[in-house]
Scaffold this motif. Structure first.
Motif, short mmCIF file in Angstrom:
data_model
loop_
_atom_site.label_atom_id
_atom_site.label_comp_id
_atom_site.label_asym_id
_atom_site.label_seq_id
_atom_site.Cartn_x
_atom_site.Cartn_y
_atom_site.Cartn_z
N GLN A 50 3.30 -5.20 -10.80
CA GLN A 50 1.87 -5.35 -10.57
C GLN A 50 1.22 -4.01 -10.24
O GLN A 50 0.13 -3.69 -10.72
CB GLN A 50 1.62 -6.34 -9.43
N LEU A 51 1.89 -3.22 -9.42
CA LEU A 51 1.32 -1.94 -8.99
C LEU A 51 1.26 -0.95 -10.15
O LEU A 51 0.38 -0.08 -10.17
CB LEU A 51 2.14 -1.37 -7.84
N ALA A 52 2.18 -1.07 -11.09
CA ALA A 52 2.18 -0.15 -12.23
C ALA A 52 0.88 -0.23 -13.01
O ALA A 52 0.35 0.77 -13.51
CB ALA A 52 3.36 -0.44 -13.15
N GLN A 110 3.39 5.70 -3.16
CA GLN A 110 4.55 6.39 -3.72
C GLN A 110 4.46 6.47 -5.25
O GLN A 110 4.70 7.52 -5.84
CB GLN A 110 5.82 5.65 -3.31
N LEU A 111 4.11 5.36 -5.89
CA LEU A 111 4.00 5.35 -7.35
C LEU A 111 2.89 6.28 -7.83
O LEU A 111 3.03 6.97 -8.84
CB LEU A 111 3.74 3.92 -7.84
N LEU A 112 1.79 6.29 -7.10
CA LEU A 112 0.68 7.18 -7.46
C LEU A 112 1.10 8.63 -7.31
O LEU A 112 0.77 9.48 -8.15
CB LEU A 112 -0.52 6.87 -6.57
N ASP A 113 1.85 8.91 -6.26
CA ASP A 113 2.35 10.26 -6.03
C ASP A 113 3.28 10.68 -7.18
O ASP A 113 3.18 11.80 -7.70
CB ASP A 113 3.09 10.30 -4.69
N VAL A 154 13.60 4.20 -4.96
CA VAL A 154 13.55 2.83 -4.44
C VAL A 154 12.85 1.97 -5.48
O VAL A 154 12.16 2.47 -6.36
CB VAL A 154 12.78 2.77 -3.09
N ARG A 155 13.06 0.67 -5.35
CA ARG A 155 12.40 -0.29 -6.22
C ARG A 155 11.78 -1.38 -5.37
O ARG A 155 12.27 -1.67 -4.27
CB ARG A 155 13.39 -0.91 -7.21
N ALA A 204 0.83 -1.21 0.00
CA ALA A 204 0.00 0.00 0.00
C ALA A 204 0.87 1.25 0.00
O ALA A 204 0.59 2.23 -0.71
CB ALA A 204 -0.94 -0.01 1.21
N VAL A 205 1.92 1.23 0.81
CA VAL A 205 2.82 2.39 0.87
C VAL A 205 3.52 2.58 -0.47
O VAL A 205 3.64 3.70 -0.98
CB VAL A 205 3.85 2.21 2.01
N ARG A 206 3.96 1.46 -1.08
CA ARG A 206 4.64 1.57 -2.37
C ARG A 206 3.67 2.06 -3.45
O ARG A 206 4.05 2.88 -4.30
CB ARG A 206 5.23 0.21 -2.76
#
Length: 287
Positions: free
Chosen positions: A36-38, A16-19, A29-30, A11-13
């Motif tokens: 999957q989140l992309a 970050q990606l959404l931000d 960071v990776r 959820a945190v990652r």
């Protein structure tokens, strides 16, 4: 592996990606879940990019903002890490940094929820005139289910079902030249009608208060006039199907009147029920 911890990290990652996708600062960071989140981030961007040009109601915006602020305050109040006082130690510094990152991530999640909710609200508005077969009809029905889930009482849900029955009637009028679609929409209309009436009549009996029956009678009067209008120029199959809906409305009015009489003469609550709700006994006749 701690699945709760793993879900939290995802959820945190995702936040970050959404931000980053929304123009925020890059996080160097990776994560193994980035692939999957992309896909989820791409869906969020498409929702925002393809939303229809619809003005969102100011009252909805204000309500959403208040809801998100309240959610953030509850999260802050229940966050065990946030309650730890800062210490002049390396551990305290690490905790403080973790808390700040968590707060930023939570903020990004809330921003994402807000953007998505506003976008979906625009799509919901655009789907209001959709009929079966239209691309947005599924969104229209999903919005109705969401309204039912958010309703505060059975009485409110009953009134919503009757509103949906009125909507199905409008759809049926649009589908007059489609015999199959016309019949299917009337089936849905009658199902919504039964659901709404059952909730309202049950509420009237439970409270020994006929007020909910007023809503039933008002609905029946208006709906019967509108359904009768479907008979004009209809073929034999459409006329027969329309008469079934009219018969249902007549049965509802009789049930409502019988329940009102039972409440007035203070009969015991009915022991039996059917698709229209409680089935009362007749009031005794004074001799």
């Amino acid at each position: 592996m701690d699945s709760d911890l793993f879900s939290r990290r995802r959820a945190v990652r995702f936040a970050q990606l959404l931000d980053e996708a929304n123009g925020g600062r890059r996080h160097h960071v990776r994560s193994r879940a980035d692939g999957q989140l992309a896909a989820l981030v791409a869906v969020g961007q498409r929702i925002v990019a393809e939303r229809p040009d619809v003005e969102v109601d100011a009252e909805f915006r204000a309500g959403l903002r208040a809801m998100l602020i309240a959610a953030a305050e509850r999260e802050s109040a229940t966050d065990p890490v946030a309650d730890v006082p800062p210490k002049a130690t390396a551990r305290g510094s690490l905790l403080g940094g973790a808390t700040a990152r968590r707060a930023r991530a939570r903020g990004a999640i809330l921003v994402g929820i807000a953007a998505g909710a506003v976008a979906v609200s625009g799509i919901s508005t655009a789907s209001e005139n959709a009929v079966p077969g239209d691309a947005l009809y599924g969104m229209k029905r999903s919005t109705e289910r969401a309204q039912l889930a958010l309703a505060s009482s059975d009485i409110s849900r009953g009134q919503l079902f009757l509103d949906f029955a009125r909507t199905r009637l409008d759809e049926a009028a649009t589908l007059r030249n489609d015999a199959t679609g016309f019949s299917t929409v009337l089936d849905d209309m009658d199902a919504d009608t039964r659901q709404g009436v059952r909730l309202l009549t049950s509420g009237a009996v439970e409270r020994a208060d006929p007020t909910a029956l007023d809503a039933v009678n008002t609905f029946v009067a208006g709906q019967r006039r509108a359904v009768s209008g479907l008979l004009d120029g209809a073929g034999s199959a459409e006329r027969e199907r329309t008469r079934q809906s009219l018969a249902l409305l007549d049965a509802i009015r009789k049930r409502s009147d019988a329940l009102r009489a039972a409440i007035t003469c203070e009969l015991p609550a009915p022991a039996g029920s059917d698709a229209l709700g409680p089935a009362p006994a007749a009031c005794p006749i004074d001799r």
